[in-house]
Design an enzyme around this catalytic site. Structure first.
Site, PDB file in Angstrom:
ATOM      1  N   GLU A  83      44.322  44.230  40.914  1.00  0.00           N
ATOM      2  CA  GLU A  83      44.168  43.140  41.864  1.00  0.00           C
ATOM      3  C   GLU A  83      44.080  41.785  41.209  1.00  0.00           C
ATOM      4  O   GLU A  83      44.708  40.842  41.651  1.00  0.00           O
ATOM      5  CB  GLU A  83      42.874  43.369  42.639  1.00  0.00           C
ATOM      6  CG  GLU A  83      43.098  43.995  43.970  1.00  0.00           C
ATOM      7  CD  GLU A  83      42.236  43.315  44.990  1.00  0.00           C
ATOM      8  OE1 GLU A  83      41.055  43.071  44.691  1.00  0.00           O
ATOM      9  OE2 GLU A  83      42.749  43.039  46.076  1.00  0.00           O
ATOM     10  N   ASP A  84      43.269  41.695  40.191  1.00  0.00           N
ATOM     11  CA  ASP A  84      42.904  40.380  39.679  1.00  0.00           C
ATOM     12  C   ASP A  84      43.678  39.947  38.439  1.00  0.00           C
ATOM     13  O   ASP A  84      43.702  38.766  38.118  1.00  0.00           O
ATOM     14  CB  ASP A  84      41.399  40.341  39.339  1.00  0.00           C
ATOM     15  CG  ASP A  84      40.553  40.809  40.510  1.00  0.00           C
ATOM     16  OD1 ASP A  84      41.018  40.659  41.650  1.00  0.00           O
ATOM     17  OD2 ASP A  84      39.448  41.319  40.287  1.00  0.00           O
TER      18      ASP A  84
END
Ligand code: MN
Length: 644
Positions: A83-84
């Site tokens: 995600e990041d």
């Protein structure tokens, strides 16, 4: 008690802890994964200002406490990289294999759902659904997710107040119950206490000070008792490890609520502290109990043997409450080391046992884990997710059925739901105008019981005809969900109301016209004690306000509505028969109203009209008389007429 300072886990702490149960090649994989994740997160900081990698390390550390397998530990270290950090799944797959990758992907999927749903009214149910599906794939996903949430709760002080509340609410409604279902009590308690401290800070602090006040030096007190108990048991040759703790604040709070409901005083909650005695064998459990009861007086009725009578098969312990060393009540729990581990980590204990000889496993523990095993086995054996969901359903989300819209949106309905229920869950209007249904492309009856995985399509009726009344017939089987039953009932109640409004409206306008009152019906709303005209009409229509009462009110306010000086001239038309006049005069003479004039007018068609001028000071008498005349046999019409 929740700790609110951030504890930083270093890579070496994690490796050291994992080395206690993972083998050398697994530790090697672990180190590789730590390196990869540290590099992936190297530019990120947490809101507290520390390096982001401290979060995955902390989550992984929590999982080593549960003795989770290497794949789960690796996945927890990588759980935020997709995600990041822009890491691609195939990168993880080539380095760490497909099992780790699919765990990471599943954990990420749940996170994404949470974030996009934050603005909706109930993110809980959606998260719950995704959790369920994730669990369907691999229960480790949910265990990782719970550990992730626990660490987020432990570091929640760095977030905004709004986010603290949102996350705490979701923790209370989704994560704590899930931990409970999975038997992870240690997690459940921590999650509850942490969430509670944010949701109800005042009550939380009150209970905290209550504990402090009851024992000003409670940590010292607990330490002292633990020492005394260990000494006492060791002198009886029982090998023991004793632990003391203050009871969990949220559990005390729930006890307070229970006491309040039972009318008991909060001061009667005496067991704010608990001592846990961990011994080597079941025999030692009972020996310890004997020793404790000899040393301190047990409180009658405060004894439970969950070893002999296991309440939830996973949980085993002896509970007793005694008057302790300082003459204060003290709860003592006695269990073996194995029982203790199961009680604390629940389902996660499975991974500890999975490579061991199956004969060593407690049969009751085994029973509880049957469903979990079946998940894991079926996952390996087949792709029959329906059957698997079916078995999980009963344990975890009792009686739910999961179906899809043609656009692949997931709907969770109570099992026994029909296409009509489905239609209502999509949109209330679609429910009311649902005409036909297709499941997986084929037409089905509207009574068809939906099955897991069904794709449901609803055909809408073009005609504005509402639901058939038959839907309300329980045995007809059109509606399985209570929420849709409520909606259909409301529909008919509304329909009935409309009908009764019309009825009431007709009645009132007829009354006003025959009494020759030139007033708008609205003027009667307040007079009759209603807030709006439709409510008055409906009440008249339903018969809640009797006809007599209406007429009475009108006459009571004679001056306002009839504007005459105590005299009313009325015309009664009836079928001319023997005794008619006698009936009329009887009613009048018993009414207290004076008849000051009477004349008759005979019609050709065997009808007669009688004109009367009546006089009284009492509107109520007028009303009663008017009503009584109205119901005399063979009376056709009764109305007020002007003087001729
Ligand atoms: Mn995370």
């Amino acid at each position: 008690m929740p700790t609110k300072e951030e504890i930083i886990i270093k890579p070496s702490d994690l490796v050291k802890k994992a080395s206690t149960y993972l083998d050398a090649s697994e530790i090697l994989q672990l180190k590789e994964t730590i390196k990869f994740s540290t590099n992936a997160h190297k530019k990120q900081k947490r809101l507290s200002g520390v390096d982001y990698i401290t979060h995955p390390l902390a989550v992984a550390f929590l999982l080593t406490e549960l003795k989770m397998d290497i794949q789960a530990i690796q996945a927890s270290l990588l759980h935020d990289t997709l995600e990041d950090c822009g890491i691609k799944p195939n990168e993880i797959e080539s380095l760490f294999g497909s099992e780790v990758t699919s765990l990471v992907e599943s954990v990420t999927k749940i996170t994404a759902i949470e974030l996009t749903n934050m603005n909706e009214i109930t993110p809980e149910s959606e998260t719950m659904k995704k959790m369920f599906l994730a669990m369907a794939e691999d229960v480790r996903v949910v265990i990782i997710k719970i550990a992730d949430r626990l660490h987020n709760m432990q570091t929640l002080q760095f977030l905004s107040k709004k986010r603290q509340i949102e996350i705490s609410k979701e923790t209370m409604e989704v994560f704590a119950p899930l931990a409970d279902r999975l038997g992870m009590w240690q997690y459940k308690w921590q999650l509850e206490d942490l969430a509670f401290s944010y949701l109800e800070p005042n009550i939380y602090n009150q209970i905290d000070s209550m504990i402090a006040a009851s024992h000003p030096n409670h940590l010292g007190y607990i330490e002292k008792i633990v020492g005394v108990i260990e000494e006492e048991l060791k002198s009886n040759k029982i090998d023991v490890e004793a632990q003391g703790r203050v009871k969990h604040i949220y559990s005390i709070y729930k006890k307070m609520q229970r006491y309040a409901n039972e009318g008991k005083k909060i001061s009667e909650i005496y067991d704010l502290f608990a001592i846990r005695i961990i011994v080597n064998s079941i025999q030692d459990c009972y020996l310890s109990l004997g020793v404790i009861h000899q040393a301190w007086r047990p409180i009658p009725g405060a004894f439970d043997d969950y070893i002999a009578n296991s309440k939830d098969s996973l949980y085993q312990s002896i509970h007793t409450t005694v008057i302790g060393p300082d003459n204060k009540p003290l709860e003592v729990q006695i269990r073996t080391g194995d029982m203790h581990e199961r009680a604390e980590i629940g389902v996660a204990a499975h991974w500890k046992y999975k490579d061991q000889n199956i004969d060593n496993i407690d049969p009751r523990f085994e029973k509880r884990l049957v469903w979990l095993r079946s998940i894991l086995e079926r996952q390996i054996e087949s792709t029959d997710t329906d059957e698997f969901i079916e078995s999980l359903k009963h344990d975890l989300f009792q009686d739910q059925v999961f179906v899809y819209t043609p656009n692949s949106d997931l709907k969770m309905l109570p099992s026994g739901s029909t296409p009509v229920d489905f239609a209502f869950s999509v949109h209330t209007d679609l429910g009311f105008y649902c005409k036909e249904a297709k499941v997986n492309g084929s037409p089905v009856s509207l009574k068809y019981p939906l099955q897991n995985g069904d794709i449901v399509e609803i055909l809408r009726s073009n005609k504005k005809i509402g639901p058939p009344r038959e839907w309300l017939n329980e045995s007809a089987g059109f509606l399985g969900a209570n929420s849709s039953k409520q909606k259909v009932k409301q529909w008919f109640r509304k329909l009935e109301k409309e009908h009764n409004i019309n009825k009431g409206k007709e009645f009132l306008s007829r009354e006003l016209s025959r009494l020759k009152i030139n007033r708008r019906p609205k003027g009667f709303t307040n007079l009759m004690g209603f807030n709006n005209l439709n409510d008055l009409y409906a009440a008249i229509g339903y018969g809640d306000v009797s006809n007599k009462k209406i007429v009475q009110k009108i006459f009571e306010n004679t001056n306002e509505f009839l504007s005459l000086n105590n005299a009313i001239r009325i015309k009664l038309t009836a079928i001319d028969r023997v005794g008619l006049l006698r009936d009329i005069t009887t009613v009048i003479s018993s009414s207290g109203v004076n008849m000051i004039e009477v004349s008759t007018d005979e019609h050709n068609d065997n009808k007669v009209s009688i004109f009367m001028t009546l006089e009284t000071n009492s509107g109520k008498e007028f009303a009663n008389l008017f009503y009584d005349l109205d119901v005399i046999n063979d009376v056709i019409t009764l109305e007020r007429v002007s003087r001729t």
